[in-house]
Write an enzyme that holds these catalytic residues in place. Structure first.
Site, short mmCIF file in Angstrom:
data_model
loop_
_atom_site.label_atom_id
_atom_site.label_comp_id
_atom_site.label_asym_id
_atom_site.label_seq_id
_atom_site.Cartn_x
_atom_site.Cartn_y
_atom_site.Cartn_z
N ALA A 17 0.81 -1.18 0.11
CA ALA A 17 0.05 0.08 -0.18
C ALA A 17 0.73 1.10 0.16
O ALA A 17 0.68 2.22 -0.88
CB ALA A 17 -0.97 0.00 1.32
N ALA A 18 1.55 1.52 1.00
CA ALA A 18 2.56 2.91 1.05
C ALA A 18 3.47 3.00 -0.01
O ALA A 18 3.60 3.81 -0.86
CB ALA A 18 3.19 2.95 2.44
N ARG A 28 2.37 10.64 -11.16
CA ARG A 28 1.38 11.60 -11.40
C ARG A 28 2.01 13.03 -11.55
O ARG A 28 1.64 13.72 -12.60
CB ARG A 28 0.28 11.63 -10.50
CG ARG A 28 -0.70 10.63 -10.48
CD ARG A 28 -1.83 10.87 -9.85
NE ARG A 28 -2.54 9.47 -9.68
CZ ARG A 28 -2.89 8.91 -8.59
NH1 ARG A 28 -2.03 9.36 -7.29
NH2 ARG A 28 -3.04 7.62 -8.55
N CYS A 51 -5.97 -6.88 4.60
CA CYS A 51 -7.22 -6.53 5.61
C CYS A 51 -8.17 -7.61 5.24
O CYS A 51 -9.20 -8.01 6.00
CB CYS A 51 -7.77 -5.22 5.60
SG CYS A 51 -6.51 -4.05 5.72
#
Length: 461
Positions: A17-18, A28, A51
Site C-alpha cells: 500500500a504505502a 502523477r 485486511c
C-alpha cells in the site's frame, strides 16, 4: 545534479500500500523523462489488501485476485520499473544505493538512488515457541500466507482449528474458520479478546464469539505447539492444558519490519518503527521517506508516537510521500486511533484512548457507559448498542469512544473520530446536528447520549 543525465531516480523498497501509492503519486507529478522509479517487492504481489485476507479465507471474498487493487502489469504500464521476488538486503545511506537479491536466482546487485522510500511493512509476531515453524502453523500477513492456509484447510484430516491471539486478525480468522466448518478454539493471553478495547467492552465481544460456537480461552499463555509423528502441528499447549489442532493460526499481531533501517542507522522509535517528520521524511534525512506499517505515527490525542499498522494510514502515507518525492508538498498530521471490526453481526469500534492509555500519559478522566439502540426503539430492526466514552476531568475534552453493537456501531465511531481530531469537548458534542430519522437512530443518537452523560460527570474537580 543527479547521476542520470538530468533524470532523478526514486527507489521504493516494498510494493504494497504505502510503497506503490508513493510510486504512483510521484509518477502523477513527474513523467518518466524527469523521474525514473524503481520498486522492489520480495513477494509475488503488489498493492493487495491484507485486511481482506480473513474474508477470503472465510469465503466471503471468492477469489484471491479480488484483493489486488493494482497488478504489477498496471504499475509497469505507468513506467514504474517494478521488480518482484526481489528483496532489498542492504541500504547504503552515505553511498545512496541499495543492494537487492533476486529470490529465485540469488543474483545480487546495487541500485543507486537520488530519493528513497522505505515501505517495508510489518512482520507477524512469531513467538519463540517450540513447534511454531511446523507445517500446519500459519500467519496471515500476505496473499502467499492466505493461499498456504487455504491449502492446509483443504487437506486437513480433522476439523479442529486453534487460533493464537484475539486481536483483530485473531477474531476475524476465528470467524472465517467457523465459516469453513471448523471447530475453533481461541487462546488469548489477555483477560478478554480485543485488547484494543477496555476489558468491560471486550467482554461483549467474548460473549458474541461464544454465541458463534467459538471456544474462548482467556488469560492463557501458549508454551508450545505439539507436533505428530509426521512433523505437522497436532495441538497447542498452554501452562494448564492442551488443545488438539489440525491447523493453527497465529493472530498475535505484527511488529514493524525495520531490520534494514536499523542496520542502516536510521532513527527508530520506542516501538521499533521508523521516525519521520510531518512530511513523512525519515528524521534527519532530506532524501529518504518512510510510510505504512514500518513507521510510528503521532497520536493526536495522547501527543505520543504510536504504532498503528493499518491500511488506511499506509495509503495516506503513500500519497504524502509521493507528492513530496515528486516535488510537491503534503503532510500527514497524525492519527486518533480509529479501528473497526466485526464478529458475525456484532460490530466493534474504537477511537482515541482506552483507560490505560489515558492513565499512561497522565490524563485524568471520567468514563461513562450507556446502552442505547441503533434505531428508534419502535422501528423494526432496532438493536442494542453499548457506547463507552472517556472525557478529560475538568476540561471535558473527549479522549476516546468504544462502541459495540449489532448494526451501525462501526460507522458511528467516525463521529467521535472527527470530534477527537477537532479537540471537541463532550459538552460541544451534545449540540452536534447529526442526521435523524427513526430508521437510522433514536432522537438522541447513542454517541450524543454518551456525550450528555459524560458532560454531566466531568464538571467537578
Amino acid at each position: 545534479m543527479s547521476m542520470h543525465q538530468g533524470r532523478e531516480r526514486l527507489v521504493v523498497v516494498g510494493g504494497d500500500a504505502a510503497g506503490m501509492s508513493a510510486a504512483s503519486q510521484a509518477r502523477r507529478r513527474k513523467g518518466p523523462e524527469e523521474l525514473e522509479i524503481v520498486a522492489f517487492e520480495r513477494g509475488h504481489f503488489t498493492s493487495f489488501s491484507a485486511c481482506g485476507i480473513p474474508y477470503w479465507v472465510g469465503g466471503a471474498v471468492p477469489e484471491r485476485d479480488d484483493l489486488i487493487a493494482r497488478t504489477p502489469e498496471e504499475h509497469r504500464a505507468r513506467d514504474i520499473d517494478l521488480r518482484l521476488r526481489t528483496e532489498v538486503t542492504e541500504i547504503d545511506v552515505p553511498g545512496q544505493r541499495v543492494r537487492a537479491r533476486e529470490v529465485d536466482s540469488g543474483a545480487e546487485s546495487w541500485t543507486s538512488y537520488d530519493k528513497l522510500v522505505i515501505a517495508t511493512g510489518a512482520r507477524p509476531v512469531r513467538p519463540e515457541l517450540p513447534g511454531a515453524d511446523a507445517p500446519g502453523v500459519h500467519g496471515v500477513q500476505t496473499l502467499d500466507d492466505g493461499q498456504a492456509l487455504l491449502d492446509t484447510l483443504a487437506r486437513a484430516r480433522g476439523r479442529r482449528a486453534v487460533v493464537v491471539g484475539a486481536g483483530y486478525i485473531g477474531v476475524e480468522m476465528a470467524e472465517a474458520l467457523i465459516d469453513r466448518g471448523f471447530e475453533v478454539t481461541v487462546v488469548n493471553r489477555g483477560q478478554e479478546p480485543m485488547s484494543t478495547l477496555d476489558p468491560d467492552m471486550g467482554r461483549l465481544v467474548h460473549r458474541a464469539m461464544e454465541g458463534l460456537g467459538i471456544t474462548m480461552v482467556n488469560g492463557a499463555e501458549v508454551t508450545k505447539i505439539l507436533t505428530g509423528a509426521d512433523g505437522r502441528a497436532r495441538a497447542v499447549a498452554t501452562q494448564h492444558a492442551e488443545y488438539p489442532a489440525d491447523v493453527v493460526v497465529l493472530g498475535i499481531g505484527v511488529r514493524p519490519q525495520t531490520s534494514l533501517a536499523r542496520a542502516a542507522g536510521l532513527p527508530l522509535g520506542a516501538h521499533g518503527g521508523l521516525l519521520t517528520d510531518l512530511a513523512m521524511r525519515v528524521r534527519g534525512h532530506e532524501n529518504i521517506w518512510a510510510g505504512g506499517d514500518c513507521v510510528e505515527v503521532l497520536n493526536l490525542v495522547s501527543g505520543q508516537e504510536q504504532y498503528v499498522p493499518l491500511g488506511t494510514h499506509a495509503n495516506k502515507h503513500g500519497q504524502v510521500i509521493g507528492t513530496n518525492a515528486g516535488g510537491g508538498y503534503a503532510t500527514f498530521p497524525g492519527v486518533v486511533g480509529t479501528a473497526v471490526s466485526k464478529v458475525c453481526d456484532l460490530e466493534i469500534a474504537r477511537t482515541g484512548l482506552r483507560e490505560k492509555d489515558a492513565r499512561r500519559v497522565g490524563l485524568e478522566f471520567e468514563a461513562v457507559t450507556i446502552e442505547s439502540t441503533s434505531r428508534a426503539g419502535y422501528y423494526p430492526g432496532a438493536s442494542p448498542m453499548t457506547v463507552k466514552m472517556l472525557a478529560e476531568r475538568r476540561t471535558g475534552r473527549l479522549l476516546g469512544v468504544q462502541i459495540v453493537g449489532r448494526e451501525g456501531a462501526a460507522k458511528r465511531v467516525d463521529i467521535a473520530a472527527v470530534a477527537l481530531t477537532a479537540r471537541m469537548t463532550v459538552e460541544q458534542m451534545t449540540a452536534l446536528d447529526l442526521g435523524y430519522a427513526p430508521p437510522f437512530s433514536p432522537v438522541w443518537d447513542p454517541v450524543l447520549v454518551a456525550a450528555r452523560k459524560a458532560a454531566r460527570t466531568v464538571g467537578g474537580g
